[in-house]
Write a protein that holds these residues in place. Sequence first.
Motif, PDB file in Angstrom:
ATOM      1  N   SER A  78      -3.538  -0.181 -12.265  1.00  0.00           N
ATOM      2  CA  SER A  78      -4.475   0.336 -11.268  1.00  0.00           C
ATOM      3  C   SER A  78      -3.926   0.048  -9.877  1.00  0.00           C
ATOM      4  O   SER A  78      -3.174  -0.899  -9.663  1.00  0.00           O
ATOM      5  CB  SER A  78      -5.858  -0.303 -11.445  1.00  0.00           C
ATOM      6  N   GLU A  79      -4.304   0.873  -8.944  1.00  0.00           N
ATOM      7  CA  GLU A  79      -3.822   0.749  -7.560  1.00  0.00           C
ATOM      8  C   GLU A  79      -4.158  -0.623  -6.966  1.00  0.00           C
ATOM      9  O   GLU A  79      -3.336  -1.252  -6.318  1.00  0.00           O
ATOM     10  CB  GLU A  79      -4.431   1.867  -6.695  1.00  0.00           C
ATOM     11  N   GLU A  80      -5.356  -1.095  -7.231  1.00  0.00           N
ATOM     12  CA  GLU A  80      -5.790  -2.391  -6.692  1.00  0.00           C
ATOM     13  C   GLU A  80      -4.941  -3.535  -7.250  1.00  0.00           C
ATOM     14  O   GLU A  80      -4.516  -4.421  -6.514  1.00  0.00           O
ATOM     15  CB  GLU A  80      -7.266  -2.623  -7.021  1.00  0.00           C
ATOM     16  N   LEU A  81      -4.680  -3.504  -8.557  1.00  0.00           N
ATOM     17  CA  LEU A  81      -3.888  -4.575  -9.163  1.00  0.00           C
ATOM     18  C   LEU A  81      -2.419  -4.484  -8.765  1.00  0.00           C
ATOM     19  O   LEU A  81      -1.753  -5.508  -8.637  1.00  0.00           O
ATOM     20  CB  LEU A  81      -4.053  -4.583 -10.680  1.00  0.00           C
ATOM     21  N   ARG A  82      -1.908  -3.273  -8.558  1.00  0.00           N
ATOM     22  CA  ARG A  82      -0.521  -3.144  -8.074  1.00  0.00           C
ATOM     23  C   ARG A  82      -0.391  -3.764  -6.686  1.00  0.00           C
ATOM     24  O   ARG A  82       0.589  -4.434  -6.386  1.00  0.00           O
ATOM     25  CB  ARG A  82      -0.091  -1.677  -8.051  1.00  0.00           C
ATOM     26  N   ALA A  83      -1.394  -3.552  -5.846  1.00  0.00           N
ATOM     27  CA  ALA A  83      -1.370  -4.137  -4.503  1.00  0.00           C
ATOM     28  C   ALA A  83      -1.455  -5.661  -4.591  1.00  0.00           C
ATOM     29  O   ALA A  83      -0.746  -6.377  -3.866  1.00  0.00           O
ATOM     30  CB  ALA A  83      -2.511  -3.582  -3.657  1.00  0.00           C
TER      31      ALA A  83
END
Length: 193
Positions: A78-83
């Motif tokens: 997910s985008e949040e976890l990649r960040a």
Amino acid sequence: MAGHFEAMPGGGAAVALDEVEISILRSLSVQLMELIGPGDEPAADADPLAALFVEGPSEPPSDPALRRLFPDAYGDDSEELRASAADFRRYTENDLRARKREDALVVVRALDALSGDSAGEGGAVLKLTPDESRAWLGALNDLRLTIGTRLEVTDEESEQLYRLPDSDPRKPMVMAYLWLGALQESLVETLMP
């Protein structure tokens, strides 16, 4: 004691190594340090407070072995976890690289002291302090992870490694991988209370 760590009085561990084993361990440790690289550490004359805030890389390494040594903190895409994984990597990877380099350097220095002091025709007994033992444990783990990644070892095929024919070109590295595993296991058992 040959090829098997044993506890020493007062802590630490000892293992008998022959000249070939010393040479292989040293070579693999030097290669590990080269793979990990010099790092982006601040210069010696840099501000110590500023050094605490030096940022590392935010992207995972492209080399599969380095990705195994420096995995993402979060497995979800997910985008949040990649960040979050990028932030975690940015603030921790430099320190982790430095520790892994230092662990490998402890191995090289201990082996160099052996070859300079007491390694005769048959080898020598390596004696490690408790701190050196922990560094060796880290370096042995990193060596196994790296070799296992290069060999593309999976849990499902690990038993098959023992039955590789001598004609298989992977055989020498598989033998090193299995030997390092036995060394690591005996060191873990030695260090357990």
